[in-house]
Design a protein around this motif. Sequence first.
Motif, PDB file in Angstrom:
ATOM      1  N   GLU A   1      42.994  30.915  34.186  1.00 40.87           N
ATOM      2  CA  GLU A   1      41.692  31.375  35.055  1.00 40.87           C
ATOM      3  C   GLU A   1      41.820  31.159  36.667  1.00 40.87           C
ATOM      4  O   GLU A   1      41.440  31.904  37.428  1.00 40.87           O
ATOM      5  CB  GLU A   1      40.864  30.302  34.508  1.00 40.87           C
ATOM      6  CG  GLU A   1      40.306  30.617  33.023  1.00 40.87           C
ATOM      7  CD  GLU A   1      39.165  29.437  32.554  1.00 40.87           C
ATOM      8  OE1 GLU A   1      39.111  28.395  33.185  1.00 40.87           O
ATOM      9  OE2 GLU A   1      38.636  29.855  31.351  1.00 40.87           O
ATOM     10  N   THR A  52      40.630  41.404  46.625  1.00 41.57           N
ATOM     11  CA  THR A  52      39.287  41.601  47.346  1.00 41.57           C
ATOM     12  C   THR A  52      39.460  41.786  48.718  1.00 41.57           C
ATOM     13  O   THR A  52      38.863  42.617  49.695  1.00 41.57           O
ATOM     14  CB  THR A  52      38.404  40.569  46.775  1.00 41.57           C
ATOM     15  OG1 THR A  52      38.068  40.774  45.333  1.00 41.57           O
ATOM     16  CG2 THR A  52      36.948  41.067  47.714  1.00 41.57           C
ATOM     17  N   ASN A  73      42.272  37.967  42.220  1.00 41.52           N
ATOM     18  CA  ASN A  73      41.080  38.533  42.621  1.00 41.52           C
ATOM     19  C   ASN A  73      40.606  38.535  44.016  1.00 41.52           C
ATOM     20  O   ASN A  73      40.130  39.536  44.506  1.00 41.52           O
ATOM     21  CB  ASN A  73      40.087  38.202  41.643  1.00 41.52           C
ATOM     22  CG  ASN A  73      38.712  38.983  41.959  1.00 41.52           C
ATOM     23  OD1 ASN A  73      38.487  40.131  41.420  1.00 41.52           O
ATOM     24  ND2 ASN A  73      37.832  38.491  42.614  1.00 41.52           N
ATOM     25  N   ARG A 133      41.921  41.988  36.863  1.00 40.27           N
ATOM     26  CA  ARG A 133      41.635  40.877  36.301  1.00 40.27           C
ATOM     27  C   ARG A 133      42.248  40.751  34.793  1.00 40.27           C
ATOM     28  O   ARG A 133      42.775  39.783  34.422  1.00 40.27           O
ATOM     29  CB  ARG A 133      40.246  40.182  36.278  1.00 40.27           C
ATOM     30  CG  ARG A 133      39.867  40.067  37.703  1.00 40.27           C
ATOM     31  CD  ARG A 133      38.296  39.540  38.030  1.00 40.27           C
ATOM     32  NE  ARG A 133      37.284  40.349  37.587  1.00 40.27           N
ATOM     33  CZ  ARG A 133      36.639  41.185  38.265  1.00 40.27           C
ATOM     34  NH1 ARG A 133      36.982  41.102  39.486  1.00 40.27           N
ATOM     35  NH2 ARG A 133      35.780  41.876  37.457  1.00 40.27           N
ATOM     36  N   ARG A 134      41.890  41.658  33.886  1.00 36.64           N
ATOM     37  CA  ARG A 134      42.333  41.732  32.799  1.00 36.64           C
ATOM     38  C   ARG A 134      44.148  41.705  32.614  1.00 36.64           C
ATOM     39  O   ARG A 134      44.655  41.073  31.768  1.00 36.64           O
ATOM     40  CB  ARG A 134      41.860  42.863  31.925  1.00 36.64           C
ATOM     41  CG  ARG A 134      40.196  42.393  31.894  1.00 36.64           C
ATOM     42  CD  ARG A 134      39.918  43.576  30.582  1.00 36.64           C
ATOM     43  NE  ARG A 134      40.003  45.062  31.214  1.00 36.64           N
ATOM     44  CZ  ARG A 134      38.916  45.788  31.753  1.00 36.64           C
ATOM     45  NH1 ARG A 134      38.099  45.210  31.897  1.00 36.64           N
ATOM     46  NH2 ARG A 134      39.057  46.783  32.182  1.00 36.64           N
ATOM     47  N   THR A 150      38.761  49.231  40.310  1.00 35.44           N
ATOM     48  CA  THR A 150      39.615  48.754  39.315  1.00 35.44           C
ATOM     49  C   THR A 150      39.938  47.232  39.039  1.00 35.44           C
ATOM     50  O   THR A 150      40.776  46.898  38.755  1.00 35.44           O
ATOM     51  CB  THR A 150      40.977  49.614  39.389  1.00 35.44           C
ATOM     52  OG1 THR A 150      41.472  49.317  40.740  1.00 35.44           O
ATOM     53  CG2 THR A 150      40.749  50.946  39.186  1.00 35.44           C
ATOM     54  N   LEU A 151      39.077  46.616  40.084  1.00 40.86           N
ATOM     55  CA  LEU A 151      38.899  45.129  40.241  1.00 40.86           C
ATOM     56  C   LEU A 151      39.077  44.447  38.698  1.00 40.86           C
ATOM     57  O   LEU A 151      39.578  43.448  38.313  1.00 40.86           O
ATOM     58  CB  LEU A 151      38.148  44.467  41.029  1.00 40.86           C
ATOM     59  CG  LEU A 151      38.523  44.755  42.616  1.00 40.86           C
ATOM     60  CD1 LEU A 151      37.455  44.124  43.517  1.00 40.86           C
ATOM     61  CD2 LEU A 151      39.717  44.014  43.012  1.00 40.86           C
ATOM     62  N   ALA A 152      38.063  44.817  37.930  1.00 40.74           N
ATOM     63  CA  ALA A 152      37.960  44.162  36.562  1.00 40.74           C
ATOM     64  C   ALA A 152      39.082  44.652  35.780  1.00 40.74           C
ATOM     65  O   ALA A 152      39.591  43.669  35.171  1.00 40.74           O
ATOM     66  CB  ALA A 152      36.608  44.711  35.707  1.00 40.74           C
ATOM     67  N   ARG A 153      39.688  45.665  35.992  1.00 37.12           N
ATOM     68  CA  ARG A 153      40.748  45.978  35.023  1.00 37.12           C
ATOM     69  C   ARG A 153      42.088  45.112  35.448  1.00 37.12           C
ATOM     70  O   ARG A 153      42.777  44.558  34.641  1.00 37.12           O
ATOM     71  CB  ARG A 153      41.190  47.559  35.049  1.00 37.12           C
ATOM     72  CG  ARG A 153      42.762  47.779  34.576  1.00 37.12           C
ATOM     73  CD  ARG A 153      42.647  49.345  34.630  1.00 37.12           C
ATOM     74  NE  ARG A 153      44.095  49.532  34.291  1.00 37.12           N
ATOM     75  CZ  ARG A 153      45.114  49.823  34.823  1.00 37.12           C
ATOM     76  NH1 ARG A 153      45.122  49.460  36.240  1.00 37.12           N
ATOM     77  NH2 ARG A 153      46.358  50.132  34.167  1.00 37.12           N
TER      78      ARG A 153
END
Length: 298
Positions: free
Chosen positions: A216, A227, A223, A200-201, A195-198
């Motif tokens: 950014e 991680t 992140n 970040r959003r 779920t890391l991509a989610r």
Amino acid sequence: MNSAAPFTHEALFYRDVDAFLAGTAGFVADGVDTGEPVLVAVPETNIGPLRARLGERADQVHFLDMTEAGRNPGRIIPGVLMAFSSSTRRRFRVVGEPVWPGRTELEYPACVQHEALINTAFEGRPGVILCPYDAGALPGHVLADARRTHPVVIDGERRVASEWYTEPSGLAGIYNVPLPPPPATAQEHAFSVGTLARLRRIVAAHAHWLRREQVEDLVLAVNELATNSILHASGRGVLRLWREGGTAVCEVSDSGEGFPPSFTGLSGFGIVMVNLLCDLVRTHTSHSGTTVRVYLGR
């Protein structure tokens, strides 16, 4: 000054601008006269009088407003002191004032950790860092902490070895204190490697009012923390987000043992990068896990 002399970390207690100048101007001038690179990183209010006292020598000194460059205490070692000292192989001199009247209670524990870590980060390097403290305006516990984090203390005409100096490892737990609880309105999101991509959003959407480059930076910092939780804790964690005025606050918690305050924590460069990106970074480790809270937009 002997180029083979060991690293020195000293606290200077001053009570007015004249005492500040008496304790710093000669130190800086001697560095200029012996060809040593000199950095002065102090609040802007102290830069003007020191420039005037130094005269033409000031042109050979690098000045920084510490209230800007050192706004995040965790940024001072990598972003200010290391950046300066690494640019030369010669012995260097620094006047660095990381604690000033107006530092918040939230920032202060990170300031003490910073001062303690200087002794480890620069061990064996050829240089001297002189840290002024406004003894007329700062509370007594701040001066007591300065005596614990500096091997040498200068107070007026007296320059003595601090009998209260404590090795950094002995100070590690003193300011490892629980963070203020998040507000009831804080968002909460569990995360794992999938779920890391989610995540970040979610962070980008949460910080939408900040400038694009700030968003950014915050996404990158969170992140990195998430991680680290996945790689070195249980493989999962919890993200909490809220807003304090114009500041975006993000907190990453996991069940890991965390990391000691060090210059290379979070799998090497990770904690350094997070501190360089954010306005403030606070951590707390307990038997139940580790919490890292970052602030941006302050």
